[in-house]
Design an enzyme around this catalytic site. Sequence first.
Site, PDB file in Angstrom:
ATOM      1  N   GLU A 123       0.825  -1.208   0.000  1.00  0.00           N
ATOM      2  CA  GLU A 123       0.000   0.000   0.000  1.00  0.00           C
ATOM      3  C   GLU A 123       0.864   1.266   0.000  1.00  0.00           C
ATOM      4  O   GLU A 123       0.539   2.240  -0.663  1.00  0.00           O
ATOM      5  CB  GLU A 123      -0.948   0.009   1.210  1.00  0.00           C
ATOM      6  N   CYS A 180     -18.189   2.630 -19.398  1.00  0.00           N
ATOM      7  CA  CYS A 180     -19.452   2.503 -18.664  1.00  0.00           C
ATOM      8  C   CYS A 180     -20.304   1.340 -19.193  1.00  0.00           C
ATOM      9  O   CYS A 180     -21.129   0.795 -18.466  1.00  0.00           O
ATOM     10  CB  CYS A 180     -20.246   3.801 -18.751  1.00  0.00           C
ATOM     11  N   CYS A 236     -25.227   4.852 -11.527  1.00  0.00           N
ATOM     12  CA  CYS A 236     -24.196   5.895 -11.520  1.00  0.00           C
ATOM     13  C   CYS A 236     -24.767   7.227 -12.028  1.00  0.00           C
ATOM     14  O   CYS A 236     -25.155   7.362 -13.186  1.00  0.00           O
ATOM     15  CB  CYS A 236     -23.031   5.452 -12.408  1.00  0.00           C
TER      16      CYS A 236
HETATM   17 FE1  SF4 Z   1     -19.075   4.790 -15.818  1.00  0.00          FE
HETATM   18 FE2  SF4 Z   1     -20.083   5.394 -13.445  1.00  0.00          FE
HETATM   19 FE3  SF4 Z   1     -19.128   2.977 -13.886  1.00  0.00          FE
HETATM   20 FE4  SF4 Z   1     -17.486   4.987 -13.690  1.00  0.00          FE
HETATM   21  S1  SF4 Z   1     -18.796   4.213 -12.063  1.00  0.00           S
HETATM   22  S2  SF4 Z   1     -17.416   3.411 -15.269  1.00  0.00           S
HETATM   23  S3  SF4 Z   1     -18.668   6.631 -14.645  1.00  0.00           S
HETATM   24  S4  SF4 Z   1     -20.869   3.918 -14.915  1.00  0.00           S
END
Ligand code: SF4
Length: 385
Positions: A68, A230, A239
């Site tokens: 880490e 995404c 999201c």
């Molecule tokens: Fe896309 Fe949201 Fe997943 Fe990130 S968290 S890859 S912005 S869908």
Amino acid sequence: MAAGRGGPGRDFGFPCPPVPPVPSPLNHTSHALPFNAVASALLGWFSESARPMPWRETTDPYRIWLSEIMLQQTQVATVAPYYRRFLEAFPDVERLALAPEDLLMKQWEGLGYYARARNLQKCAAIVVREHGGRFPADPECLEALPGIGRSTAGAIASIAFGKDAAILDGNVKRVVARLGAITGDPSRSAVKERMWEVSRQITVPGRGREIALAMMDLGALVCTPRRPDCRVCPLSGWCRAFLAGTPEAFPEKVERKSRPVREAVAAVIEDGDGRVLIRKRPAGGLLGGLWEFPGGFLEPGESQESALVRWGREAGLSSLTPSEMFATIRHAFTHFGLRLHGWRCRVDGDIPESAGIWVTRNDLSNHAFPRAHQILVKKIKEVRP
Ligand code: SF4
């Protein structure tokens, strides 16, 4: 990589119809996120997509801690060989605590951010002295140790001890900022707290280790800084940044001031036996404990030759004469850029012991140098004596 599995928004098809951005702060929106479902989708994705890494084959707190610290501001691919070599040299916390400084710095050489190496040893000494050689499992106790911040404490507690401790490293910040569409300068503590809140909520009871690793991997593999994928993300159904059609707008980018560039000179002085003069940087300061060719920063309006002569005078080498500039190395520090000019210099007469030590060209490799001086070492070795 395995395709992600869905939440409610997986039926939208792609591209997703734009929806208006959800206003932040998160305290307005976070309640609407079904964190159990989010965590479950994340864990499902992780079970198929986890990255193999040498430090994931263990739950030994010493090894987890070491990895880490090495991974702070450094890529996984860079860290892996250092991690292996470091463990060969210091297989346990006791041997690290007692390691000679030069050996420690040599093992760290090239990883950068050398304060991490010094803190590593300070931390090892405290773990041996005050904790009987065993790392504490509690995140707050871990955070009290040198070099361990809140997120690193969470990572060690969750990965090594299976605690339900949240993390917020660079990758995770990006994921949670997008998931919650958290606006505001991410360096501000109020904004960070909103990110911590999302990370905490996703850390469902009993799954702290997998959640921490899954969040790290999702940020590194899918939710990347540019062009996040995404379409395969297991969190896309919830999201907020994705649903708003603006994932890359989060976390907010704050314009940084451009870094000033500082000029410095380094004197390469050889004696009649082909040995080179090097000196050790004072402990505690920038690059403390590392070796270097003597010299320093230019003062405003000063030429490189004048800076070398000035350094020579201050070090008791009043006969120093710069003869040839043989290399210019550029290097970026956090707060400034460095342009280091390597000069061959001649010195007539005695050189005081306080100026440094004499080493052969071959022996240069046994000393730890900062990155820019390592390049000078390489260039010196390329030229036949
Ligand atoms: Fe896309 Fe949201 Fe997943 Fe990130 S968290 S890859 S912005 S869908």
